[in-house]
Design a protein around this motif. Structure first.
Motif, PDB file in Angstrom:
ATOM      1  N   TRP A  42     -11.368   2.679   8.547  1.00 14.15           N
ATOM      2  CA  TRP A  42     -10.992   2.070   7.267  1.00 14.15           C
ATOM      3  C   TRP A  42     -10.602   0.605   7.392  1.00 14.15           C
ATOM      4  O   TRP A  42     -10.296  -0.040   6.391  1.00 14.15           O
ATOM      5  CB  TRP A  42      -9.874   2.875   6.605  1.00 14.15           C
ATOM      6  CG  TRP A  42     -10.457   4.003   5.808  1.00 14.15           C
ATOM      7  CD1 TRP A  42     -10.777   5.236   6.260  1.00 14.15           C
ATOM      8  CD2 TRP A  42     -10.837   3.943   4.437  1.00 14.15           C
ATOM      9  NE1 TRP A  42     -11.326   5.972   5.255  1.00 14.15           N
ATOM     10  CE2 TRP A  42     -11.373   5.206   4.114  1.00 14.15           C
ATOM     11  CE3 TRP A  42     -10.759   2.975   3.445  1.00 14.15           C
ATOM     12  CZ2 TRP A  42     -11.839   5.511   2.848  1.00 14.15           C
ATOM     13  CZ3 TRP A  42     -11.220   3.275   2.180  1.00 14.15           C
ATOM     14  CH2 TRP A  42     -11.760   4.528   1.890  1.00 14.15           C
ATOM     15  N   TRP A  46     -16.840  -0.654   4.709  1.00 10.90           N
ATOM     16  CA  TRP A  46     -18.098  -0.938   4.014  1.00 10.90           C
ATOM     17  C   TRP A  46     -19.217  -1.356   4.971  1.00 10.90           C
ATOM     18  O   TRP A  46     -20.346  -1.548   4.538  1.00 10.90           O
ATOM     19  CB  TRP A  46     -17.872  -2.039   2.972  1.00 10.90           C
ATOM     20  CG  TRP A  46     -16.480  -2.070   2.444  1.00 10.90           C
ATOM     21  CD1 TRP A  46     -15.545  -3.039   2.641  1.00 10.90           C
ATOM     22  CD2 TRP A  46     -15.841  -1.074   1.642  1.00 10.90           C
ATOM     23  NE1 TRP A  46     -14.369  -2.722   2.031  1.00 10.90           N
ATOM     24  CE2 TRP A  46     -14.510  -1.507   1.403  1.00 10.90           C
ATOM     25  CE3 TRP A  46     -16.245   0.157   1.120  1.00 10.90           C
ATOM     26  CZ2 TRP A  46     -13.602  -0.784   0.665  1.00 10.90           C
ATOM     27  CZ3 TRP A  46     -15.336   0.887   0.375  1.00 10.90           C
ATOM     28  CH2 TRP A  46     -14.033   0.425   0.155  1.00 10.90           C
ATOM     29  N   TYR A  52     -23.592   4.348  -0.090  1.00 13.26           N
ATOM     30  CA  TYR A  52     -22.316   4.406  -0.811  1.00 13.26           C
ATOM     31  C   TYR A  52     -22.495   4.838  -2.262  1.00 13.26           C
ATOM     32  O   TYR A  52     -21.614   5.430  -2.865  1.00 13.26           O
ATOM     33  CB  TYR A  52     -21.634   3.033  -0.766  1.00 13.26           C
ATOM     34  CG  TYR A  52     -21.093   2.685   0.600  1.00 13.26           C
ATOM     35  CD1 TYR A  52     -19.860   3.157   1.020  1.00 13.26           C
ATOM     36  CD2 TYR A  52     -21.830   1.911   1.474  1.00 13.26           C
ATOM     37  CE1 TYR A  52     -19.369   2.859   2.276  1.00 13.26           C
ATOM     38  CE2 TYR A  52     -21.359   1.605   2.739  1.00 13.26           C
ATOM     39  CZ  TYR A  52     -20.117   2.078   3.136  1.00 13.26           C
ATOM     40  OH  TYR A  52     -19.656   1.785   4.380  1.00 13.26           O
ATOM     41  N   LYS A  55     -21.883   8.434  -2.580  1.00 10.20           N
ATOM     42  CA  LYS A  55     -20.684   8.976  -1.940  1.00 10.20           C
ATOM     43  C   LYS A  55     -19.562   9.139  -2.967  1.00 10.20           C
ATOM     44  O   LYS A  55     -18.697   8.284  -3.133  1.00 10.20           O
ATOM     45  CB  LYS A  55     -20.235   8.063  -0.798  1.00 10.20           C
ATOM     46  CG  LYS A  55     -21.243   7.988   0.343  1.00 10.20           C
ATOM     47  CD  LYS A  55     -21.398   9.336   1.033  1.00 10.20           C
ATOM     48  CE  LYS A  55     -22.427   9.263   2.151  1.00 10.20           C
ATOM     49  NZ  LYS A  55     -22.608  10.552   2.826  1.00 10.20           N
ATOM     50  N   LEU A  58     -15.877   8.747  -1.777  1.00 13.51           N
ATOM     51  CA  LEU A  58     -15.306   7.402  -1.698  1.00 13.51           C
ATOM     52  C   LEU A  58     -14.833   6.927  -3.066  1.00 13.51           C
ATOM     53  O   LEU A  58     -13.794   6.281  -3.189  1.00 13.51           O
ATOM     54  CB  LEU A  58     -16.327   6.418  -1.121  1.00 13.51           C
ATOM     55  CG  LEU A  58     -16.565   6.524   0.378  1.00 13.51           C
ATOM     56  CD1 LEU A  58     -17.752   5.664   0.790  1.00 13.51           C
ATOM     57  CD2 LEU A  58     -15.335   6.084   1.159  1.00 13.51           C
ATOM     58  N   ILE A 105     -20.122   1.670  -5.621  1.00 11.61           N
ATOM     59  CA  ILE A 105     -19.258   2.850  -5.688  1.00 11.61           C
ATOM     60  C   ILE A 105     -18.666   2.998  -7.081  1.00 11.61           C
ATOM     61  O   ILE A 105     -18.620   4.090  -7.651  1.00 11.61           O
ATOM     62  CB  ILE A 105     -18.139   2.747  -4.628  1.00 11.61           C
ATOM     63  CG1 ILE A 105     -18.759   2.790  -3.222  1.00 11.61           C
ATOM     64  CG2 ILE A 105     -17.131   3.883  -4.791  1.00 11.61           C
ATOM     65  CD1 ILE A 105     -17.771   2.486  -2.118  1.00 11.61           C
TER      66      ILE A 105
END
Length: 494
Positions: A42, A46, A52, A55, A58, A105
């Motif tokens: 973390w 990215w 992403y 996801k 996330l 995202i």
């Protein structure tokens, strides 16, 4: 290994931070491994090769940081908010913001542009508050995060910036005012005109070490070349100011030559002196990567290049360069480990001396060389003698890549005989890869003798460009298969 303490595990995971597959698998080993690897994942989440957009987890993690009032308000507007309790305070470890990825995202929550804008405002507001300090920032497809109240405190320690030149100059002015310790700048150039903001940003940095420029003009814009208004000169002139600190220089310029009757006409039609003269100043480079038509038809540049010494240079990758000029650049480069050249330009009147001097320069100055690109030279006694000296002295050589240049029709097999003999006699046992162009061919007998005598060395990978020459004779293919089975050949590409 599962019983190693956290400190040891952390050091191991730090070394493997670029291996996302390994790090994600560590999450499932046990709680200690999971607790140790999560902060590393973390720190810059990215960066990993993940889709992403798909996801949802996330999205759930990020939106879980929204206050209940905000969640309720967004839900009423049709934004999908999924409640989720978090095992870790993930964003407390985060030191990176990538606008494009985060926007992808965010788009999971709603297809409405207005709702996505509302999410952006809320999410970037708490991101800039929650992340303790931002070390990595990617502002391509920018959201005006630098104008948030906490931006100055969070961004003043920024180490790496990725941006594109379509961003408004005022945005760059703001960044330049806040961030003056950036060490790595990556610029995606989509602008046909100069962006004064990027120049100011570069000017105010105090410890710039890494610079990368990539042209990415619209592929559908067929006439961009005619409308190009020099987005380069101001930026590259400013880079000279950082000559003492800059050690990585990676330039990829887009250029067109399809419509030219002669490929080399482009060098007379297009002015790339902004890059040539910047290179003359950047004497502390350790890595130099250039993909552009820059090194031809400039006598003044050649004379000045003779006086430059790149003493710290370790990696040199150039798309297209004159033999004489690469000789100037390599001279005195005692640390050079990689010399990768896609194509050599040569003048037939001077090629005898230029190619001979090139071999001598590598032999004298580049004893640490591991990857070497070399032009096919004339099959003359002086060249052969100097090449043998090169192999004797360059004992760290792992990859030898010949590039087609000088061509003597009818002597391809003769050159192959010579080369196979000298490699067996003089090549270091470190040599693992040999690339051969069409100018050089091996007879079946020569190749069999070479492979037989190579036994006892580490397996070699061979790339033979003249594919039809070997494929049309099935005896070659049987020979390759035999020595692959015996472990003499690792890979063969014909």
């Amino acid at each position: 290994m599962s019983k190693l303490n956290k400190d040891i595990l952390f050091l191991i995971f730090e070394e493997l931070q670029d291996n996302s597959k390994f790090l994600f698998s560590c999450l499932m080993v046990n709680r200690i491994w999971c607790e140790t690897v999560v902060p590393i994942l973390w720190r810059n989440p990215w960066r990993y090769a993940i889709n992403y957009y798909k996801k949802n987890s996330l999205y759930s993690i990020i939106t879980s940081y929204l206050s209940n009032d905000i969640k309720e308000s967004l839900t009423k507007k049709g934004v999908k908010i999924t409640g989720q309790s978090l095992v870790f305070d993930y964003l407390s470890f985060c030191k990176s913001i990538n606008i494009k990825t985060i926007d992808d995202i965010i788009s999971i929550g709603s297809s409405s542009e207005y709702n996505q804008f509302l999410l952006q405002e809320e999410i970037y507001s708490f991101l800039i508050k929650k992340c303790p300090e931002i070390k990595y920032l990617n502002i391509c497809d920018t959201y005006e995060i630098v104008y948030l109240p906490e931006a100055r405190v969070r961004l003043e320690s920024l180490c790496e910036l990725t941006c594109d030149t379509m961003i408004d100059s005022r945005y760059f002015y703001r960044l330049a005012h806040i961030c003056q310790q950036i060490q790595r700048i990556i610029i995606i150039n989509r602008n046909l005109k100069a962006n004064d903001g990027t120049t100011k940003l570069i000017e105010l940095q105090k410890n710039l070490k890494y610079f990368r420029w990539i042209d990415e003009f619209d592929d559908d814009d067929d006439d961009y070349w005619e409308r190009l208004e020099d987005p380069y000169t101001e930026v590259f002139n400013m880079l000279k100011k950082h000559a003492n600190t800059l050690n990585h220089f990676d330039i990829n310029l887009r250029y067109e030559y399809d419509d030219y009757s002669d490929y080399y006409d482009i060098y007379d039609e297009c002015n790339y002196t902004f890059l040539q003269y910047a290179l003359l100043e950047l004497h502390n480079l350790e890595t130099l990567e250039i993909n552009s038509p820059i090194f031809l038809n400039n006598d003044d540049f050649n004379k000045k290049l003779e006086m430059v010494a790149y003493r710290n240079l370790e990696i040199l990758k150039i798309d297209f360069i004159d033999c004489y000029q690469i000789n100037c650049m390599v001279k005195n480069s005692l640390c050079l480990r990689e010399l990768r050249i896609n194509a050599f330009h040569w003048n037939y009147d001077n090629f005898y001396n230029d190619s001979l001097n090139f071999i001598r320069t590598i032999c004298e100055y580049c004893l640490l060389i591991e990857y070497l690109t070399i032009p096919v030279f004339p099959s003359l006694e002086k060249h052969f003698i100097e090449f043998e000296k090169l192999l004797k002295k360059c004992q760290k050589l792992r990859s030898l890549n010949f590039k087609e240049t000088y061509y003597e029709e009818g002597k391809e097999l003769e050159f192959g005989d010579y080369l196979s003999n000298v490699l067996i006699r003089e090549a270091s046992t470190n040599l693992r890869e040999i690339r051969i162009p069409y100018n050089i061919k091996f007879s079946l007998k020569t190749l069999e003798t070479f492979l037989e005598k190579w036994k006892g060395r580490p397996a070699v990978s061979m790339y033979l460009e003249e594919a039809y020459f070997y494929r049309e004779n099935n005896s070659y293919m049987k020979l390759f298969d035999q020595y692959k089975i015996e472990g003499v050949i690792k890979n063969i590409n014909v």
